[in-house]
Design a protein around this motif. Structure first.
Motif, PDB file in Angstrom:
ATOM      1  N   VAL A  67       0.918  -1.118   0.009  1.00 60.55           N
ATOM      2  CA  VAL A  67      -0.151   0.015   0.029  1.00 60.55           C
ATOM      3  C   VAL A  67       0.878   1.083   0.033  1.00 60.55           C
ATOM      4  CG1 VAL A  67      -1.805   1.147   1.123  1.00 60.55           C
ATOM      5  CG2 VAL A  67      -1.833  -1.302   1.441  1.00 60.55           C
ATOM      6  N   SER A  68       0.565   2.183  -0.762  1.00 51.79           N
ATOM      7  CA  SER A  68       1.408   3.385  -0.954  1.00 51.79           C
ATOM      8  C   SER A  68       0.514   4.500  -1.375  1.00 51.79           C
ATOM      9  CB  SER A  68       2.577   3.278  -2.024  1.00 51.79           C
ATOM     10  OG  SER A  68       1.793   3.149  -3.390  1.00 51.79           O
ATOM     11  N   GLY A  69       0.861   5.937  -0.778  1.00 52.06           N
ATOM     12  CA  GLY A  69       0.152   6.850  -0.790  1.00 52.06           C
ATOM     13  C   GLY A  69       0.655   8.085  -0.633  1.00 52.06           C
ATOM     14  N   ASN A  70      -0.007   9.461  -0.688  1.00 50.12           N
ATOM     15  CA  ASN A  70       0.554  10.627  -0.461  1.00 50.12           C
ATOM     16  C   ASN A  70      -0.657  11.395  -0.413  1.00 50.12           C
ATOM     17  OD1 ASN A  70      -0.011  12.165  -3.176  1.00 50.12           O
ATOM     18  ND2 ASN A  70       1.441  10.228  -3.731  1.00 50.12           N
ATOM     19  N   LEU A  71      -0.223  12.653   0.249  1.00 45.38           N
ATOM     20  CA  LEU A  71      -1.339  13.794   0.520  1.00 45.38           C
ATOM     21  C   LEU A  71      -0.638  15.129   0.666  1.00 45.38           C
ATOM     22  CD1 LEU A  71      -4.170  14.626   1.725  1.00 45.38           C
ATOM     23  CD2 LEU A  71      -3.436  14.295   4.099  1.00 45.38           C
ATOM     24  N   SER A  72      -1.316  15.943  -0.005  1.00 46.64           N
ATOM     25  CA  SER A  72      -0.448  17.451   0.061  1.00 46.64           C
ATOM     26  C   SER A  72      -1.701  18.407   0.457  1.00 46.64           C
ATOM     27  CB  SER A  72       0.055  17.527  -1.388  1.00 46.64           C
ATOM     28  OG  SER A  72       0.393  18.891  -1.480  1.00 46.64           O
ATOM     29  N   TRP A  73      -1.466  19.229   1.439  1.00 51.73           N
ATOM     30  CA  TRP A  73      -2.381  20.442   1.541  1.00 51.73           C
ATOM     31  C   TRP A  73      -1.542  21.646   1.514  1.00 51.73           C
ATOM     32  CZ3 TRP A  73      -2.092  24.485   4.931  1.00 51.73           C
ATOM     33  CH2 TRP A  73      -3.276  25.130   5.438  1.00 51.73           C
ATOM     34  N   THR A  74      -2.294  22.729   0.440  1.00 52.98           N
ATOM     35  CA  THR A  74      -1.753  23.797  -0.081  1.00 52.98           C
ATOM     36  C   THR A  74      -2.665  24.957   0.106  1.00 52.98           C
ATOM     37  OG1 THR A  74      -0.326  22.725  -1.421  1.00 52.98           O
ATOM     38  CG2 THR A  74      -0.562  24.865  -1.885  1.00 52.98           C
ATOM     39  N   LYS A  75      -2.421  26.095   0.615  1.00 46.75           N
ATOM     40  CA  LYS A  75      -3.081  27.403   0.471  1.00 46.75           C
ATOM     41  C   LYS A  75      -2.362  28.265   0.116  1.00 46.75           C
ATOM     42  CE  LYS A  75      -6.608  27.935   2.461  1.00 46.75           C
ATOM     43  NZ  LYS A  75      -7.891  27.694   2.197  1.00 46.75           N
ATOM     44  N   THR A  76      -3.262  29.245  -0.427  1.00 51.81           N
ATOM     45  CA  THR A  76      -2.603  30.482  -1.111  1.00 51.81           C
ATOM     46  C   THR A  76      -3.266  31.767  -0.701  1.00 51.81           C
ATOM     47  OG1 THR A  76      -3.991  30.188  -3.189  1.00 51.81           O
ATOM     48  CG2 THR A  76      -1.835  29.216  -3.162  1.00 51.81           C
ATOM     49  N   LYS A  77      -2.783  32.868  -0.671  1.00 57.37           N
ATOM     50  CA  LYS A  77      -3.421  34.076  -0.285  1.00 57.37           C
ATOM     51  C   LYS A  77      -2.874  35.301  -1.049  1.00 57.37           C
ATOM     52  CE  LYS A  77      -4.305  36.886   3.652  1.00 57.37           C
ATOM     53  NZ  LYS A  77      -4.179  37.155   5.161  1.00 57.37           N
TER      54      LYS A  77
END
Length: 638
Positions: free
Chosen positions: A500-510
């Motif tokens: 099992v492999s995976g990734n997660l990315s959380w990005t905010k811009t302003k």
């Protein structure tokens, strides 16, 4: 009118003519720790090796494999083979570098920057460096290397939905001191999928309909050859890639273009010489692109524009003791546009120098460049840019790495002069500058391999394409934009037959320092969350030598705003795919892949009515797709 501009800058450690993967291997602080039974996460910066086997892309498309990488978002204008661009860590496609065997296509006036110009058969190794490259490549670099680690031969025939046909051949071998690679591909896809059309009347559902996508076919052929000669004191390598494409330009789903067409071809060749202390690279890119009837749908007469682009470059780098490097090089881009009886020529010359020194776990690189652009009256300020990296392995299981610097991105020829079709030129653009930084840690055990990182950037005079009329688009300088986020990825191998492999990315811009209506708003087309997961199971055997392989994948992307005022959103989507492959006899297998298995084609807008599910605003994506493939893959030789 011509103007010359001198720019002195310090920039990040990926430099022209040298593959970032190769540089990472040369660094005394870069290492890959092998732990039995675990898929290793590379320690050379934030570099991720991307899967290119059948589990990652049953359709044989490079974009499907790239979409599974951490922090990567693919913007695709339709079905398989359509134009696709890569975004990394919230940065737009102009901030992402594309390097082929070390040649920086992102620094050239390139037609083939469309990622769908390349099939998996032409890629030996594929990696993504999320920590950025030099100059405009702040968001990251996609590295395509022709040679694989081991010699092999392969062939794949794929048939599927939308009359999809894809034939791929590849062979790599070694004869004494000469290593060679030959590959070719042939692709056809009608692209005539069905999608939901609300006819732009979001409050009136009585006129909604399901229609076929028109003028969305794709034709592509490619061929490549590459040689590498290894001698005792030096090595020589070189090669050639040819890509030919022709496709319809369907336009927005609510106002389809029936006759707009784009065709072209490109040839990329390079020659590289390397010894223990010196590296030299020469490369040439020649392209031709024809755009027909781009604006006939809005009542203008049919037009035909032809663009010829020639880019040449050279790079030399010297080393002392493996810790100090000095390099210099130049790139020249010349573009000629012809519309009817009128001609226009744009040109630019970029010359640069660089020097890198490493102090234990730290590395610093400095350099200067000179840029001269023809046919522009833009006045550019001289930027002062700097960067430094830190990399330390505390044990075979823990590594900490970081990078911080100030980047610079000059407008491209396409942004300044357009294409006399859908893209308007803007000769008043000023360069984009900014600060970028990241910090991460890699952890490894016998069962789990993982990485977590935080990142942030702040851009001034950000360059972005903005649509004014819904049909054409043009580059503009925006205001100050801050971006920050966190990402993680990992591999889990609880048994020899399950992974099992995976990734997660959380990005905010302003956005800031702008008009009151845009103050504090997010940058359009920037999803907050991207996530991927892949499960592989080889029942009754093991993953190294399976008799059968079952795999399932999930790609999630959250909603993103469509406009600068943050009123309308492109809805979130989750695309799930499943596949089954049988290894019938040694070296041969047959597989079935179902992409978008849940047939996600519609979403609910902010008014509570239905609309098509889009990968890019008003460009619908296809529903469920089936692919049947027969593959020959000779076992790799150690």
């Amino acid at each position: 009118m011509s103007r010359g501009v001198i720019m002195f800058n310090l920039y990040l450690p990926i430099i022209i003519g040298v593959s970032s993967v190769a540089q990472a291997q040369d660094s005394p602080n870069s290492e890959v720790v092998e732990i039995e039974g675990v898929a290793v996460i590379d320690d050379s910066g934030f570099v991720e090796t991307v899967r290119t086997d059948v589990s990652a892309s049953g359709s044989g498309q490079l974009t499907t494999a790239l979409a599974a990488a951490t922090g990567v978002s693919i913007r695709q204008l339709g079905g398989p083979g359509s134009f696709a661009a890569v975004r990394i860590r919230g940065g737009d496609a102009a901030h992402v570098g594309l390097h082929i065997d070390g040649v920086p296509l992102s620094k050239l006036s390139s037609v083939v920057l469309d990622v769908n110009s390349f099939d998996l058969s032409s890629v030996g190794e594929l990696s993504v460096n999320r920590s950025g490259g030099s100059g405009q490549e702040m968001a990251g670099v996609v590295n395509l290397n022709t040679f694989a680690k081991a010699d092999h031969s392969s062939a794949q025939v794929t048939y599927g939905s939308l009359n999809h046909k894809n034939y791929q051949l590849s062979t790599q071998g070694t004869a004494r001191s000469i290593r060679y690679r030959l590959a070719g591909s042939w692709l056809r896809n009608d692209g005539d999928f069905r999608f939901y059309d609300n006819r732009a009347t979001v409050l009136n559902t009585s006129d909604d309909r399901t229609v076929f996508r028109e003028n969305s076919d794709i034709k592509r052929e490619s061929i490549l050859g590459r040689l590498h000669v290894q001698k005792k004191e030096y090595s020589v390598s070189g090669g050639m890639r040819f890509v030919s494409k022709a496709r319809g330009l369907p336009g927005p789903g609510q106002a389809q273009h029936e006759r707009a067409r784009l065709s072209g071809w490109g040839i990329l060749s390079d020659l590289q010489l390397q010894s223990s202390k010196h590296e030299s690279t020469l490369f040439l890119l020649k392209e031709r692109e024809t755009l027909e009837n781009p604006l006939i749908e809005i009542g203008l007469s049919g037009t035909k524009s032809v663009t010829n682009t020639t880019s040449v470059g050279a790079r030399h780098q010297a080393r002392w003791g493996g810790y100090k490097r000095f390099g210099f090089g130049s790139i020249s881009n010349v573009r000629r546009d012809k519309v009817g009886g009128s001609n226009r020529i744009e040109a630019e010359v970029l010359a640069d120098t660089s020097m890198q020194t490493e102090f234990g776990n730290f590395a610093i690189q400095a350099g200067g460049s000179f840029l001269r652009t023809r046919n522009t009256t833009t006045k550019w300020n001289t930027p002062i840019v700097g960067a430094a990296t830190y990399h330390s392995t505390f044990s075979p299981r823990i590594t900490i790495k970081s990078k911080v610097g100030r980047y610079f991105r000059a407008p491209t020829l396409l942004e300044q002069f357009g294409d006399r079709g859908f893209i308007r030129g803007n000769s008043n653009l000023t360069p984009e500058t900014g600060i970028a930084a990241d910090l991460g840690v890699t952890l490894r055990s016998k069962v789990v391999s993982s990485e977590v990182a935080i990142y942030a950037s702040r851009a001034s005079n950000k360059i972005a394409f903005v649509s004014a009329d819904g049909i054409t688009t043009g580059a503009q300088n925006l205001d100050t934009v801050a971006t920050w986020g966190v990402e993680g990825r990992g591999n889990l191998l609880p048994r020899t037959d399950l992974k099992v492999s995976g990734n997660l990315s959380w990005t905010k811009t302003k956005r800031s320092n702008t008009t009151p209506s845009f103050e504090g708003k997010e940058v359009p087309h920037t999803p907050t969350i991207t996530a991927n997961a892949l499960l592989e199971w080889a029942p009754g055997t093991n993953l190294k030598e399976p008799l059968a392989l079952i795999f399932a994948s999930m790609n999630l992307r959250s909603s993103s705003y469509l406009d600068s005022g943050n009123f309308s959103k492109n809805p979130a989507r989750t695309i799930a795919s499943v596949g089954l492959r049988f290894f019938v006899v040694p070296d041969y297998s047959i597989g079935l892949t179902v992409e978008n298995v849940l047939d996600q084609r519609t979403s609910t807008n902010r008014f509570g009515t239905s609309q098509s599910l889009n990968d890019f605003w008003n460009y619908p994506i296809p529903g469920r797709l089936y692919y049947l493939s027969v593959t020959y893959n000779q076992k790799e030789k150690p």
